[in-house]
Design a protein around this motif. Structure first.
Motif, PDB file in Angstrom:
ATOM      1  N   PRO A   1       0.844  -1.194   0.000  1.00 42.49           N
ATOM      2  CA  PRO A   1       0.000   0.000   0.000  1.00 42.49           C
ATOM      3  C   PRO A   1       0.876   1.239   0.000  1.00 42.49           C
TER       4      PRO A   1
ATOM      5  N   CYS B   1     -10.921 -13.974  -8.598  1.00 42.92           N
ATOM      6  CA  CYS B   1      -9.786 -13.447  -9.352  1.00 42.92           C
ATOM      7  C   CYS B   1      -8.460 -13.958  -8.810  1.00 42.92           C
ATOM      8  N   GLY B   2      -8.424 -14.358  -7.540  1.00 40.31           N
ATOM      9  CA  GLY B   2      -7.201 -14.938  -6.991  1.00 40.31           C
ATOM     10  C   GLY B   2      -6.236 -13.942  -6.399  1.00 40.31           C
ATOM     11  N   ARG B   3      -6.550 -12.631  -6.433  1.00 37.42           N
ATOM     12  CA  ARG B   3      -5.631 -11.639  -5.876  1.00 37.42           C
ATOM     13  C   ARG B   3      -5.435 -11.875  -4.385  1.00 37.42           C
TER      14      ARG B   3
ATOM     15  N   VAL C   1      -5.612 -14.693  -2.769  1.00 34.02           N
ATOM     16  CA  VAL C   1      -4.780 -15.879  -2.531  1.00 34.02           C
ATOM     17  C   VAL C   1      -3.311 -15.523  -2.687  1.00 34.02           C
ATOM     18  N   GLU C   2      -3.026 -14.692  -3.707  1.00 35.91           N
ATOM     19  CA  GLU C   2      -1.649 -14.231  -3.900  1.00 35.91           C
ATOM     20  C   GLU C   2      -1.175 -13.399  -2.732  1.00 35.91           C
TER      21      GLU C   2
ATOM     22  N   GLY D   1      -5.311  -7.978   6.750  1.00 36.51           N
ATOM     23  CA  GLY D   1      -6.065  -7.123   5.838  1.00 36.51           C
ATOM     24  C   GLY D   1      -5.568  -7.121   4.404  1.00 36.51           C
TER      25      GLY D   1
ATOM     26  N   THR E   1      -8.390  -8.143   1.899  1.00 37.25           N
ATOM     27  CA  THR E   1      -9.425  -7.133   1.721  1.00 37.25           C
ATOM     28  C   THR E   1      -8.891  -5.944   0.936  1.00 37.25           C
ATOM     29  N   TYR E   2      -7.611  -5.618   1.153  1.00 36.56           N
ATOM     30  CA  TYR E   2      -6.999  -4.487   0.463  1.00 36.56           C
ATOM     31  C   TYR E   2      -7.056  -4.674  -1.045  1.00 36.56           C
ATOM     32  N   VAL E   3      -6.795  -5.907  -1.520  1.00 37.47           N
ATOM     33  CA  VAL E   3      -6.700  -6.118  -2.970  1.00 37.47           C
ATOM     34  C   VAL E   3      -8.007  -6.539  -3.625  1.00 37.47           C
ATOM     35  N   CYS E   4      -9.004  -6.928  -2.860  1.00 34.53           N
ATOM     36  CA  CYS E   4     -10.201  -7.506  -3.469  1.00 34.53           C
ATOM     37  C   CYS E   4     -10.925  -6.516  -4.363  1.00 34.53           C
ATOM     38  N   PRO E   5     -11.054  -6.790  -5.676  1.00 35.50           N
ATOM     39  CA  PRO E   5     -11.724  -5.827  -6.558  1.00 35.50           C
ATOM     40  C   PRO E   5     -13.231  -5.754  -6.329  1.00 35.50           C
ATOM     41  N   ALA E   6     -13.797  -6.773  -5.720  1.00 32.83           N
ATOM     42  CA  ALA E   6     -15.233  -6.739  -5.428  1.00 32.83           C
ATOM     43  C   ALA E   6     -15.497  -5.997  -4.130  1.00 32.83           C
ATOM     44  N   ARG E   7     -14.440  -5.437  -3.523  1.00 30.58           N
ATOM     45  CA  ARG E   7     -14.521  -4.669  -2.290  1.00 30.58           C
ATOM     46  C   ARG E   7     -15.157  -5.478  -1.157  1.00 30.58           C
TER      47      ARG E   7
ATOM     48  N   PRO F   1     -15.592  -7.261   2.302  1.00 30.14           N
ATOM     49  CA  PRO F   1     -14.989  -7.074   3.634  1.00 30.14           C
ATOM     50  C   PRO F   1     -14.548  -8.419   4.209  1.00 30.14           C
TER      51      PRO F   1
ATOM     52  N   ILE G   1     -13.791  -3.966  -9.854  1.00 33.36           N
ATOM     53  CA  ILE G   1     -14.230  -4.827 -10.945  1.00 33.36           C
ATOM     54  C   ILE G   1     -14.428  -4.060 -12.250  1.00 33.36           C
TER      55      ILE G   1
ATOM     56  N   TYR H   1     -11.496 -14.980 -14.810  1.00 33.65           N
ATOM     57  CA  TYR H   1     -11.366 -15.245 -13.373  1.00 33.65           C
ATOM     58  C   TYR H   1     -12.348 -16.268 -12.853  1.00 33.65           C
TER      59      TYR H   1
ATOM     60  N   ILE I   1      -8.099 -20.767  -8.901  1.00 35.68           N
ATOM     61  CA  ILE I   1      -7.752 -19.559  -8.169  1.00 35.68           C
ATOM     62  C   ILE I   1      -6.275 -19.510  -7.782  1.00 35.68           C
TER      63      ILE I   1
END
Lengths: 324, 439, 326
Positions: free
Chosen positions: B10, B366-368, B370-371, B406, B409-415, B417, C18, C265, C270
Motif C-alpha cells: 500500500p 480473481c485470486g488476488r 490468494v496471492e 487485511g 481485503t486491500y486487494v479484493c476488486p469486489a470490495r 470485507p 471490478i 477469473y 484460483i
C-alpha cells in the motif's frame, strides 16, 4: 435366447451381490435411538421444524441435547414417547410463533455511526457493539429474514422485521440468528407483546429511542390479570400464560410500545338468548357491556377489546364473536 | 526473492509525519485510565473516588499471571472509578478518572536510580511486570510473560521489531531516531533476561535515517537489519520468517521456533522500568492522516482524551474515519470521547477519499487475495463461508490461522470485507466452543 | 459523530475494482477487434455492436425482472459481449448475434446467480450453442480483404484449420491442404472468427494484461506451451500427417483462447499451480480435437471441458499454509 437370459440374469445377480455387500460395508453408523425418535414423529417431512425433514429433526434431537422440539405437528403421546427414548423432558404441546420485541426503527432509534461491512446483524454487532444508538435494539440488517426457511420474516421500510403469521412455524431459526435476542417465541394463542427489551435508564430513553419502554410500570398497574411484569430497570414483559388479551395495556402505554398481532374480533350479545343476568358486565375489564336486569345487555363495540372473557362466562352462551 | 510469501504494497503515506520531531503533549486537567489495557486476565482497581494519587502510583492489582497493572499518569485526585468507551471493543469498560492537581509529582522513590545490569533475572521480570509493560506495537501482550518462556522452550533469537510496516505511522521511527540509546539498552536488558548474547533489530528500508542511527549506536552483539519494504513484515510470524526462515507452526507461538519478538517502543519502556522504575504511563503516538489539520508525532500520557489530542493537532477536517492504530489493522472509532492507551501507536484520521466505504459484490475468484495472503489461506472461500456463517467448514481450511492483516481485503476488486467475514466466523466458532464447554 | 464511518479493518483499499479490471480487458481486446474490422469491414462492426449492446440489455432486463440490483455498470456484460463477438464469423446475421448474447448472459451467467457464480465461460457457452444450432452460418467464413476494398458481397472460404481437417479426412495427409504463409495468420490476413485472426494483435493485448497484472503469465504459457510441445512431438514423428507447431500456434482461436478466455477469473482455478494445470489441460484437449476430433478447432470445447474440472483442480492445488505441520 438362453444365452441372453443367462447373461442378463448373471449381470443382475452380480449387481445384487455388489449392492448387498455395499449395504453392509458402507452402512452409516447411526445412534439406534434416532430411528425410534423418527418413528414417533408425524412423518410429514414438512420442514416446519426448521430441519430437512423428520429424519433430520430426529438426528438433531438425538445428537444435540440443546435442540428445541420445534415440530408443530406432534401430539402429547408422541412427545412423551420421544422423551422416554431420549431420557429428557420434551415439554408440552404448544404452537409458538416468533415475536419481534423492538419497535425502534430507523426513525425512532437513530444510529451513532455509519456502518460499512457485511449485510449481517451478527457481523455488525462485532463492530463497537453495533451501529445502533440503543444497545438493545434491532440492527435492521435482516439476518433474521435471511435465515428464515419459510419467508415468514420480511424487513420493512422502517428497518424493522415483520413476522408473517400465516407462514411462521415457530422453528426458532430467527431467534438463534438475532445477536441481540430481540426475537422471542410466544404462544400462538397470545396477541400482545411489549416491543422493547431495553435495560437503559428511563432518563436516557428519550435520547436513545422515541418508542422505547420507559419503565413507567403503568401497564403492569392497569392489568386486571397481573399478567405484566415490570421489574426495576428492565422493560415490561407480558406473561402470556396470564394474559387475557383485554388490551387495556395498549391504551395506557405513553410510548405505544405494546404491539398486537391481530385486530381482535369483538363480542356481540345475541338478544334472544340473553337473560339479562349481568355477569358479562361484571367480568368485562374495559366496561364495554351495559344493560338492565332481566333485559338483553349490549356490548359497546367502540370499547370492546375482544378478550372473550364475557363469552367464556356467559351461562346461556348468549355472546358470540362478531366476525362481520 | 521475497523474504516471506504474499503481502501487499500500500502507499506508505509516511511523509505526513516522518520528519516531524516528537512534541510533548501538555498536561491535561483530566485523565481517563482504562483498567484493561492488556491482553489477558483482568485487573482490579485498588483506588476509589476521593483518593489522592501521585504520578506513577499503581492503580490496579493484576489478577493472574498474564495480567499487568495500570498507573496514574500524573498526580491528583481520583474523581471516580466509572466507565468509558474502550477503543478496542467499543463497549463501556471500567475506567479510573483522575483530576490532575497540576504538580505532576512522582510517587515516593520515583524515579529510581539503579544499574539494571546488576539485577537478577527475576528482579527484571518483576520490575517489568510492576511497571505494567505490554507490547506497544498494538497487541498489548504482557511483556513479562513473553520474556519468561516456559520450561522446555529454548530461545536462541531475540528480534526487536522496528519495522513499523503500517502506512502513515512513524512513532517507532521517531523513537529510534531520537532515543536510540533507550531502545538499545532495553534490548540489552531483554537479552539478559532471556540469557542471550545476540539480538537483531529489524527496521524497514523506508527509514534509512533510523537504520543509520541505530547502526551507529548499536554494539557489536546487536545486529541492525534493514529489510525490503512489504506489508505485513512487522507481523511477528512474517518477521521471523523473513529474518530466520523459520515458520511458527499453525496454532503455535514464536517461542515454538526459539524466537522472541519485542516492539522497539516496548524495549525503550523496558529500559525505563528497569533503570528508573518508571511505569508505562506515556508513549509516542503518530497523529496523522489528511483528516487532521496538523499531523504530529506526540509524546502523550496514557488516559489523555482523544478529542484533546486532535485539537492539539489542528482539529478535524473532512474526517471520515478515526482509527486507533494503522490503516490496515487499526480499529475505527465512533466517538472522540476515548482515551489514549498503552497500545495506541497511532491516531489516524482518514478522509473519504483515502478510505473505502463502497458496497461489496460477489466474489469473482480473481485470486488476488490468494496471492496476497501471507498465511497461505484462501480468503475468497473464507469470505463465501462467512456470508453463510459456516464456521465449521472454515475452521477446516485454516480460519484460525488468519492474522487479520487485511491484505486480502486491500486487494479484493469486489470490495468484499473479507477480514470482517473472518472475524464473524471466528466469533461463531468461539461461541460454539464456549457453549460446548458450558453445556 | 454521525457522519463518521466505522467498519472493520482494513481501512484503505487498492484503487482497482471490478469495472476497472473489465475495462482493461476490453482495452486489451481492441487491437484484435480493430484487425477484425479492418479485414471484414462493416459486418464486423455490426456484430461487435449488436453483441455488446444485446448483452448489456439482456443483463439489465434480467436483473430488473429478478428484482435484484442492476449491475451492468460493472462492465462485465459489455466484456462478455465483446468476447462473444470476437468468437463469431463476421458474416453472422444480427439476430443470431442477439440470440447468442441472450444465451451467454442468461444461460451462461445469470441462471447460476450472476457474476462470480457461473461455472462455464459465458461467451464460449453462447458460441458453442450457436455452432450447434446454426452450423452453416457459424462455419461460413468471409475471406479477409483490406478495409477499403470490401464489396457488398463477401467471398467466403475455408480457414486454415478447416482446410487441414478436410485434407486429413479426404487425403489422410496435411500436405494436401493449400500451403499458407504463416505471416498471414500472424498478422491477421486470414479467414476465421472476427477477433481471432491476428495472433500478433492478440499477443500484444495479452502482454498488456500481464504487465497490468490483470492476468498472470501462467495460463497462457501453459496453454500455448502444451500445444507447441504436443504438436511438435507429433510433427517430428510424421510431418506428413501432422502440421507444424508454428502453424498450430498462430491459426484458429488459440491466441484468443489462451490470453482471454482461459484466463477468465470466475471460471478458472484460483491458485497459480491450478492455473498451470488448467492451461496444460486446455492445450492437450485442443490438440486432441484438432488432430483426431470431428471439429477442425478445439479451443472452445477444451476450455469448457476444463471449466467443468475447475472445482476439482482448486481442491487439488491449494496453496501451502504458513506453519502447516508437515
Amino acid at each position: 435366447m438362453l444365452t441372453a437370459t443367462l447373461v442378463v440374469g448373471g449381470i443382475g445377480a452380480v449387481c445384487a451381490l455388489i449392492l448387498g455387500i455395499s449395504l453392509v460395508t458402507f452402512a452409516v453408523k447411526m445412534d439406534a435411538r434416532e430411528k425410534e425418535v423418527m418413528d414417533n414423529l408425524p412423518g410429514a417431512n414438512c420442514g416446519a421444524c426448521g430441519f430437512a425433514g423428520c429424519a433430520a429433526l430426529a438426528h438433531e434431537l438425538t445428537v444435540n441435547p440443546d435442540t428445541r422440539m420445534t415440530c408443530p405437528a406432534v401430539n402429547e403421546k408422541m412427545l412423551q414417547a420421544i422423551g422416554e427414548i431420549l431420557g429428557r423432558d420434551m415439554g408440552g404441546v404448544s404452537p409458538v410463533i416468533a415475536a419481534v420485541r423492538c419497535r425502534g426503527g430507523r426513525q425512532e432509534a437513530p444510529v451513532r455511526y455509519e456502518y460499512v461491512g457485511p449485510r449481517d446483524c451478527r457481523s455488525a454487532q462485532l463492530i463497537a457493539g453495533g451501529p445502533k444508538g440503543c444497545g438493545y435494539g434491532c440492527l435492521g440488517l435482516g439476518t433474521c429474514a435471511t435465515v428464515c426457511p419459510f419467508d415468514a420474516m420480511v424487513m420493512g421500510e422502517d428497518g424493522l422485521p415483520r413476522v408473517i403469521t400465516d407462514k411462521c412455524t415457530g422453528c426458532g431459526k430467527c431467534v438463534d440468528a438475532c445477536p441481540r435476542d430481540i426475537i422471542a417465541l410466544v404462544p400462538k394463542t397470545g396477541n400482545y407483546c411489549v416491543g422493547c427489551i431495553s435495560q437503559d435508564a428511563p432518563k436516557d430513553m428519550k435520547k436513545i429511542c422515541s418508542v422505547g419502554c420507559i419503565k413507567c410500570g403503568i401497564c403492569a398497574d392497569v392489568c386486571p390479570f397481573e399478567a405484566i411484569v415490570s421489574e426495576k430497570g428492565k422493560a415490561a414483559r407480558i406473561d402470556q400464560d396470564k394474559c387475557r388479551k383485554c388490551g387495556l395495556c395498549v391504551g395506557v402505554c405513553p410510548v405505544s410500545v405494546i404491539t398486537s398481532r391481530t385486530a381482535p374480533e369483538k363480542a356481540r350479545i345475541i338478544p334472544q338468548k340473553c337473560k339479562g343476568c349481568g355477569i358479562c358486565e361484571q367480568v368485562c375489564p374495559v366496561e364495554a357491556i351495559s344493560g338492565k336486569a332481566k333485559e338483553p345487555y349490549r356490548v359497546d363495540p367502540g370499547k370492546c377489546m375482544g378478550c372473550g372473557l364475557c363469552i367464556e362466562k356467559c351461562p346461556t352462551e348468549a355472546i358470540e364473536r362478531d366476525n362481520t | 526473492m521475497s523474504a516471506f510469501k504474499g503481502g501487499v504494497h500500500p502507499p506508505e503515506e509516511k511523509a505526513l509525519v516522518r520528519d516531524k520531531a516528537i512534541e510533548t503533549f501538555p498536561l491535561s486537567p483530566l485523565y481517563h485510565v482504562l483498567v484493561q489495557q492488556h491482553l489477558g486476565a483482568p485487573a482490579r482497581p485498588i483506588v476509589k473516588a476521593g483518593d489522592q494519587v501521585k504520578k506513577g502510583q499503581v492503580l490496579t492489582e493484576p489478577m493472574g499471571f498474564v495480567s499487568v497493572p495500570v498507573h496514574a499518569p500524573t498526580s491528583g485526585r481520583v474523581r471516580d472509578v466509572g466507565k468509558m468507551v474502550h477503543p478496542v471493543t467499543g463497549l463501556l469498560s471500567p475506567c479510573i478518572v483522575i483530576e490532575a492537581d497540576g504538580n505532576d509529582e512522582w510517587a515516593d522513590g520515583l524515579p529510581l536510580e539503579r544499574d539494571p545490569f546488576s539485577m537478577a533475572k527475576d528482579e527484571f521480570l518483576e520490575a517489568i511486570r510492576n511497571a505494567g509493560i505490554v507490547g506497544m506495537g498494538g497487541a498489548t501482550f504482557p511483556t513479562h510473560v513473553k520474556l519468561s518462556p516456559p520450561e522446555g522452550k529454548s530461545i536462541d533469537t531475540l528480534i526487536i521489531n522496528g519495522v513499523e510496516c503500517e502506512p502513515y505511522l512513524s512513532s517507532d521511527h521517531r523513537l529510534m531516531l531520537e532515543e536510540p540509546e533507550k531502545v538499545i539498552k532495553g534490548t540489552k536488558v531483554a537479552m539478559r533476561v532471556l540469557g542471550l548474547d545476540r539480538a537483531v533489530i529489524a527496521i524497514e528500508g523506508n527509514k534509512p535515517d533510523a537504520v543509520r542511527v541505530m547502526k551507529e549506536k548499536a554494539p557489536r552483539e546487536i545486529q541492525v537489519s534493514s529489510l525490503a519494504v512489504k506489508y505485513p513484515q512487522g507481523s511477528e510470524k512474517q518477521l521471523i520468517k523473513a529474518l530466520t526462515n523459520r515458520e511458527v507452526p499453525s496454532g503455535g507461538l514464536p517461542m515454538d521456533v526459539g524466537t522472541v519478538v519485542q516492539n522497539a517502543g516496548t524495549a525503550a519502556a523496558i529500559w525505563d522500568a528497569c533503570s528508573s522504575g518508571i511505569p508505562l504511563i506515556e508513549r509516542i503516538t503518530s497523529v496523522t492522516g489528511r483528516g487532521v489539520r496538523d499531523p504530529k508525532n506526540i509524546r502523550v500520557r496514557v488516559g489523555t482524551v482523544v478529542r484533546d489530542v486532535i485539537e492539539f493537532c489542528g482539529g478535524l477536517e473532512g474526517a471520515a474515519k478515526i482509527i486507533f492504530g494503522g490503516p490496515m489493522m487499526g480499529i475505527a472509532q465512533f466517538t472522540q470521547e476515548i482515551p489514549v492507551m498503552k497500545g495506541t501507536s497511532g491516531i489516524l484520521v482518514l478522509t473519504e477519499k483515502d478510505t473505502n466505504i463502497s458496497d461489496y459484490s460477489a466474489c469473482i475468484s480473481c485470486g488476488r487475495c490468494v496471492e496476497a495472503c501471507p498465511m497461505g489461506l484462501i480468503p475468497s472461500t473464507l469470505s463465501k463461508l462467512g456470508e453463510r456463517g459456516m464456521w465449521e467448514e472454515a475452521s477446516k481450511i485454516g480460519l484460525m490461522d488468519c492474522i487479520e492483516c487485511g491484505c486480502c481485503t486491500y486487494v479484493c476488486p469486489a470490495r468484499r470485507p473479507i477480514v470482517h467475514f473472518i472475524k464473524h466466523l471466528k466469533a461463531l466458532s468461539r461461541a460454539a466452543a464456549s457453549k460446548k464447554k458450558g453445556a | 459523530m454521525k457522519d463518521v464511518f466505522v467498519s472493520s479493518s482494513p481501512h484503505i483499499h487498492s484503487p482497482e475494482d471490478i469495472p476497472w479490471i473489465m475495462r482493461q480487458v476490453v482495452y486489451a481486446l481492441i487491437p484484435g477487434a480493430l484487425v477484425g474490422v479492418y479485414f471484414f469491414g462493416l459486418p464486423a462492426i455490426k456484430v461487435i455492436a449488436v453483441s455488446m449492446v444485446s448483452c448489456v440489455l439482456v443483463e439489465a432486463l434480467w436483473q430488473k425482472a429478478m428484482k435484484t440490483r442492476i449491475q451492468v455498470n460493472d462492465w462485465s456484460a459489455a466484456l462478455t459481449g465483446l468476447l462473444l463477438a470476437m468468437n463469431l464469423p463476421a458474416g453472422c446475421p444480427w439476430w443470431m448475434v442477439a440470440i447468442g448474447s441472450a444465451v451467454a448472459i442468461v444461460f451462461g451467467k445469470q441462471v447460476y446467480g450472476g457474476l462470480g457464480s457461473n461455472p462455464f465461460n459465458p461467451a464460449l457457452v453462447a458460441r458453442i450453442f450457436l455452432l450447434i444450432s446454426f452450423p452453416v452460418a457459424m462455419t461460413t467464413w468471409p475471406q479477409p480483404r483490406p478495409f477499403f476494398t470490401q464489396t457488398a458481397d463477401a467471398v467466403t472460404g475455408a480457414t486454415p484449420l478447416g482446410a487441414l481437417k478436410t485434407a486429413i479426412f479426404e487425403h489422410q495427409t496435411v500436405t494436401a491442404a493449400p500451403p499458407i504463409d504463416l505471416m498471414d495468420p500472424f498478422l491477421g490476413n486470414i479467414g476465421g472468427s472476427l477477433g481471432e485472426i491476428s495472433a500478433l494483435a492478440l499477443i500484444l493485448g495479452g502482454l498488456y494484461l500481464i504487465i497490468r497484472r490483470i492476468i498472470t503469465w501462467h495460463t497462457p504459457v501453459a496453454f500455448l506451451g502444451t500445444v507447441a510441445v504436443f504438436t511438435g512431438v507429433l510433427w517430428k514423428i510424421d510431418p506428413n500427417i501432422y502440421a507444424a507447431p508454428a502453424f498450430h500456434l498462430v491459426t484458429g482461436g488459440l491466441m484468443l483462447g489462451a490470453f482471454f478466455m482461459a484466463t477468465d477469473y470466475v471460471t478458472t482455478p484460483i491458485s497459480t499451480r491450478g492455473k498451470v494445470v488448467f492451461g496444460i489441460g486446455c492445450g492437450l484437449i485442443t490438440v486432441i480435437i484438432r488432430i483426431w476430433g470431428g471439429y477442425p478447432e478445439g479451443v472452445a470445447f477444451s476450455i469448457l471441458i476444463m471449466n467443468a474440472l475447475v472445482p476439482l483442480i482448486n481442491r487439488a492445488t491449494q496453496p501451502k499454509r504458513f506453519g502447516a505441520q508437515a
